[in-house]
Design a protein around this motif. Sequence first.
Motif, PDB file in Angstrom:
ATOM      1  N   LEU A 147       0.857  -1.183   0.000  1.00  0.00           N
ATOM      2  CA  LEU A 147       0.000   0.000   0.000  1.00  0.00           C
ATOM      3  C   LEU A 147       0.896   1.236   0.000  1.00  0.00           C
ATOM      4  CD1 LEU A 147      -2.522  -1.161   2.777  1.00  0.00           C
ATOM      5  CD2 LEU A 147      -2.566  -1.673   0.326  1.00  0.00           C
ATOM      6  N   ASP A 148       0.919   1.954  -1.101  1.00  0.00           N
ATOM      7  CA  ASP A 148       1.788   3.123  -1.242  1.00  0.00           C
ATOM      8  C   ASP A 148       1.048   4.407  -0.887  1.00  0.00           C
ATOM      9  OD1 ASP A 148       3.948   1.595  -2.131  1.00  0.00           O
ATOM     10  OD2 ASP A 148       3.273   1.675  -4.207  1.00  0.00           O
ATOM     11  N   ASN A 149       1.855   5.404  -0.459  1.00  0.00           N
ATOM     12  CA  ASN A 149       1.334   6.768  -0.229  1.00  0.00           C
ATOM     13  C   ASN A 149       0.087   6.773   0.650  1.00  0.00           C
ATOM     14  OD1 ASN A 149       3.315   7.772  -2.131  1.00  0.00           O
ATOM     15  ND2 ASN A 149       1.964   7.048  -3.775  1.00  0.00           N
ATOM     16  N   CYS A 150       0.146   6.024   1.737  1.00  0.00           N
ATOM     17  CA  CYS A 150      -1.043   5.885   2.588  1.00  0.00           C
ATOM     18  C   CYS A 150      -0.787   6.258   4.039  1.00  0.00           C
ATOM     19  CB  CYS A 150      -1.566   4.450   2.519  1.00  0.00           C
ATOM     20  SG  CYS A 150      -0.436   3.225   3.210  1.00  0.00           S
ATOM     21  N   ARG A 151       0.450   6.679   4.370  1.00  0.00           N
ATOM     22  CA  ARG A 151       0.790   6.935   5.781  1.00  0.00           C
ATOM     23  C   ARG A 151       1.567   8.238   5.904  1.00  0.00           C
ATOM     24  NH1 ARG A 151       5.177   5.946   9.237  1.00  0.00           N
ATOM     25  NH2 ARG A 151       4.610   5.474  11.409  1.00  0.00           N
TER      26      ARG A 151
END
Length: 557
Positions: free
Chosen positions: A92-96
Amino acid sequence: MPLNTIPDGAIPDTIRALEQWICWREDDRDGKPTKVPIKPYRTSGTPFASATDPGTWREFETALTYHRESTSRTDGVGFVFDPEAEIVGVDLDNCRDPDSEELEPWAADIIDRLDSYTEISPSGTGIHVLVEGGLPAGRNRRGDVEMYDRDRFFTVTGAHLAGTPADVARRQDALLAVHHEFVQTAGEDESTTLTEATAHAASNGAAGVGEDDTPTQPVGPNSGLRRKFGRDPPAVDDPALEAALHGLSPDEIPDPVPRTIDEVAGPGVDLPDSELLRRAMGSKSGDTIQGLLDGDSSLWSGRDSRYPSQSEADMGLCFFLGFWTGGDPDRMDRLFRDSGLYREKWDRRHYGNGATYGAVCVARTLLKLDDYYSPPAADSETDDGGDQWPTAEPAGGRTDPSSPTHGTGQGRSPNGSTDRPAPSIDMGAIEDAQRLATKVKRQQKQLDAYEQRIADLETRLRWYRIALDLQADDSAPPREAESFETDPDLRDIEPRGQPAAPPDGDLDREEEPLRARDDTEAAEQVPGPPESVQEDEKSPDDTRGSRIGRWLWRRLS
């Protein structure tokens, strides 16, 4: 988390034991940082490893040692996916947000549904979830979600995301659902964000309507219903029951296929909640039922815990509630909500057809359960050992409080005196009071257990100090914890069979228990002396004997 500081046990045993490890380093290629696989051993040939060549992979310890000690630059270790190992990586990219540590809603939803080992990526802005299972044929990536089970590798940091399981869990149903919803099914515009896609799916409601107004499937094409009936299975009206049937094997699907939850419900039990729970906790499995109702995390988070994860604990409580309530789905749901296991996940939409996690838990339990508690006929109204509350509907039928009592006249008491009719009783208020009283009793019992635990630890501490001559021997030896006494009339009552698998589990395989050490066990153990303590070190009193004695004396004095 730098790899050199990973403590023992940070990497799950499930993947640690596999010989599928490499090293990696970040190189600049065409102006873009790229993670390059590196062989985890010295070689005179090319230093590059391959995700498709098992000859370049090694066991975890070899890869970690090479990363720590080799003069060749590496930035960490990585795990290579091989379909024979049945491990799936969800990226899961660019989610935190690395500063606030907050997750995007769509990522939090996926993490919660997969309910398996999850860690933070090296950049701090992404998440890796490792799940046991397999992927269906088709695409592997859409937007910021990637899912692989072969020909790729994941960087592994050991930076475990708090609140997620400590080991890799088998979640085949959840994998299929997440893949179908977030990867396989593309919208009209590929640039649609996952947040927009999730909001759109939720706005379509329980019907699970897709972009082309066709119903979405609760699970993938390998479901039990599809394997048994092909692409045209019988219609099921209840979304939770439909999802539960998809999760069964073809042999377990009832014939005829039920369409509503009432068709798989049991006869029910005509006892108030407080009395029902009293009997359940006085039975052979009373300790386990009590712990589940209290939400005791040691049942699923300990080294030798009864359940592999909290999802299995949820199904365990549903199993017992199904038996003791006589298969009453509404009552099972209500009692679960009053328990310590209840959390937001219970009401969260879990499948494409709109079914929630809690509703599917209840449906799966009723499909598997074939045994119910049946109280003696004389116990239906009251029980000599329980709370003598009037019930809403006694065994003989509903009682009208204003109707004549058998053997007495209208408005006349049993001793013959005339009196006004008895006032009506608010049975709903009585049931609420019973549930509240039961909950208070459970909480009080848990507080008593905590107090006993503290007292036991204080007693142990006194004995350690006495052993080191720091305190006079004025206390008794630690006493054993008092065991739970079962009800003599109920101790042999036990439901048959085992709990159903959780909605995101696999019915074909059992999961190994988690290896995490629970806090209670850790608190009981006395740590050994650190290596820095030398044999020739002397305490102020040389008569204190052994090395461990001197070390304990310094710690406790």
